[in-house]
Design a protein around this motif. Structure first.
Motif, short mmCIF file in Angstrom:
data_model
loop_
_atom_site.label_atom_id
_atom_site.label_comp_id
_atom_site.label_asym_id
_atom_site.label_seq_id
_atom_site.Cartn_x
_atom_site.Cartn_y
_atom_site.Cartn_z
N ALA A 268 33.46 40.78 45.66
CA ALA A 268 32.49 42.46 44.54
C ALA A 268 33.71 43.86 45.34
O ALA A 268 34.00 44.85 43.77
CB ALA A 268 31.89 42.09 45.92
N LEU A 269 35.05 43.83 45.72
CA LEU A 269 35.82 44.78 45.56
C LEU A 269 36.49 44.52 44.27
O LEU A 269 36.92 46.27 44.13
CB LEU A 269 36.15 44.98 47.22
CG LEU A 269 37.58 46.13 46.99
CD1 LEU A 269 36.40 47.51 47.30
CD2 LEU A 269 37.99 46.07 48.34
N THR A 270 37.44 43.51 44.08
CA THR A 270 37.89 43.92 42.92
C THR A 270 37.90 43.88 41.47
O THR A 270 37.68 44.92 41.01
CB THR A 270 39.06 42.44 43.28
OG1 THR A 270 38.41 41.47 42.96
CG2 THR A 270 39.90 42.31 44.43
N GLY A 271 36.22 43.82 42.06
CA GLY A 271 35.50 43.78 40.56
C GLY A 271 34.84 45.03 40.43
O GLY A 271 34.90 45.59 39.47
N MET A 272 34.19 45.65 41.86
CA MET A 272 34.04 46.94 41.54
C MET A 272 35.47 47.93 40.55
O MET A 272 35.16 48.98 40.12
CB MET A 272 33.58 47.46 42.75
CG MET A 272 33.09 49.25 42.97
SD MET A 272 32.37 50.11 41.85
CE MET A 272 30.19 49.04 43.09
N TYR B 207 36.56 40.23 38.45
CA TYR B 207 36.54 40.71 36.97
C TYR B 207 36.02 39.69 36.59
O TYR B 207 35.06 40.59 35.25
CB TYR B 207 37.81 40.44 35.97
CG TYR B 207 37.87 40.82 34.56
CD1 TYR B 207 37.76 41.63 33.89
CD2 TYR B 207 38.30 39.80 33.52
CE1 TYR B 207 36.91 42.29 32.63
CE2 TYR B 207 37.84 39.66 32.90
CZ TYR B 207 37.43 40.46 32.15
OH TYR B 207 37.08 40.96 30.46
N LEU B 208 35.67 38.72 35.79
CA LEU B 208 35.47 37.22 35.64
C LEU B 208 33.47 37.80 36.38
O LEU B 208 32.59 37.07 34.74
CB LEU B 208 35.87 35.88 36.05
CG LEU B 208 36.57 35.58 35.08
CD1 LEU B 208 37.54 34.06 35.97
CD2 LEU B 208 37.05 35.78 33.79
N TRP B 209 33.60 37.81 36.98
CA TRP B 209 31.89 38.10 37.50
C TRP B 209 31.44 39.74 37.32
O TRP B 209 30.04 39.68 36.63
CB TRP B 209 31.68 38.36 38.52
CG TRP B 209 30.79 37.72 40.09
CD1 TRP B 209 29.81 39.17 39.88
CD2 TRP B 209 29.50 37.02 40.31
NE1 TRP B 209 27.96 38.78 40.71
CE2 TRP B 209 28.22 37.41 40.76
CE3 TRP B 209 30.11 35.87 41.24
CZ2 TRP B 209 27.89 36.50 41.39
CZ3 TRP B 209 29.53 35.27 41.93
CH2 TRP B 209 27.77 35.82 41.79
#
Length: 334
Positions: A72-76, A227-229
């Motif tokens: 969640a953190l890397t995606g944000m 990133y994928l999510w």
């Protein structure tokens, strides 16, 4: 009987998955269409990648409960970067999310290795820290699809040879992790560190260092999935993938990965993730209540744990056992 059952666990699990798909397909024929099966695998891809990372941690007698928060953190972070700097290439954001995940995994690994803290305590703590960091970065706000570039959203959905790129990412991860664990010295050392620390000591393997390596790898895969999510679901917010770490651990346990370390195969992890993927897609199709879905999944997990406990009575995988015994004999003679 139990030993024979456990010996062919992956084949049994694969058979259960096939029977389950056919049973649902007999009621809803569209469920077993090629398009539907591809979609089921694509829905399971992120769970599978994360489960492979969790498997490497479990092999060393650890556990990583911060994987979903890492995701969640890397995606944000990459979603915010794409919003403010849409000209940054997608491949660079994908590499950045993996690198950030690696750093977050290193934090877990260092706390467990250097300070000797229990992995479950460390990752519960960092899980909360990472979730808090998301709130600080976003101010509690969301990044929606209309704030993301077309390239950012399009990569996992692009179709290559009949499969989405997201599915190919999962297949590539299975092959790479399988090769790493089977043929590399470090991969074999992960089994030894968790399965027989005494043998690891006599063969010069630092069990703590192997735990550190496993947390780094699981963190990198979690960042990769960040990133994928976000790209697949086209939204980033504080509670992305909240609780998903339980699904990840469940996939490993169902696939026969021992929580006691040293036992488990990539094929088992694959079938464990596919089983949950089929369950999650099949039960809503036949109109099963979400509460029953949770009960059924929980029952399956309990049964899998019982089977694993039976399997733990046998000896785990011992890598370089003969070398360790030879050193012991030499020490006795001298």
């Amino acid at each position: 009987m139990w030993q024979q059952l456990l010996k062919h666990r992956e084949a049994l699990l694969a058979g259960v998955i096939v029977l389950l798909v056919l049973a649902i397909g007999s009621r809803v024929p569209s469920f077993i269409s090629p398009v539907s099966l591809v979609e089921i695998f694509n829905d399971t891809a992120i769970l599978l990648i994360l489960a492979l990372g969790q498997m490497m941690v479990l092999l060393t007698k650890g556990i990583d409960l911060s994987m979903a928060a890492n995701l969640a953190l890397t995606g944000m972070i990459v979603a915010l970067l794409n919003f403010h700097y849409p000209q940054v290439p997608v491949w660079m954001l994908l590499c950045l999310s993996s690198a950030l995940g690696l750093v977050l995994g290193m934090i877990n690994g260092l706390l467990v290795w250097m300070l000797g803290l229990p992995a479950i305590v460390v990752t519960l703590g960092t899980m909360s820290i990472y979730r808090g960091c998301i709130f600080l970065l976003s101010g509690g706000g969301w990044v929606n699809a209309n704030q993301m570039s077309a390239d950012f959203l399009g990569l996992p959905r692009a179709v290559l040879l009949g499969l989405p790129v997201l599915s190919w990412c999962a297949i590539a991860t299975v092959l790479l992790v399988g090769y790493f664990l089977r043929y590399s010295r470090t991969g074999r050392a992960l089994y030894t560190a968790g399965g027989n620390p005494t043998a690891a000591y006599y063969t010069g393997i630092d069990a703590g260092k192997m735990q550190f390596v496993s947390f780094c790898l699981s963190g990198a895969l979690a960042g990769f999935c960040g990133y994928l999510w976000i790209s697949r679901f086209a939204v980033a917010y504080v509670d992305v993938a909240n609780g998903f770490e339980l699904q990840v651990v469940a996939a490993c346990v169902i696939g026969g990965i021992s929580t006691m370390g040293g036992i488990g195969r990539v094929s088992g992890c694959l079938f464990g993730a596919l089983f949950l993927g089929v369950i999650n897609n099949a039960l809503p199709v036949i109109g099963v209540s979400p509460f029953w879905q949770m009960a059924i999944s929980g029952t399956v997990i309990v049964i899998a744990v019982l089977l694993n406990e039976r399997g733990n009575r046998r000896k785990g995988r011992l890598i370089l056992r003969n070398a360790a015994l030879a050193r012991q004999k030499q020490a006795v003679k001298s």
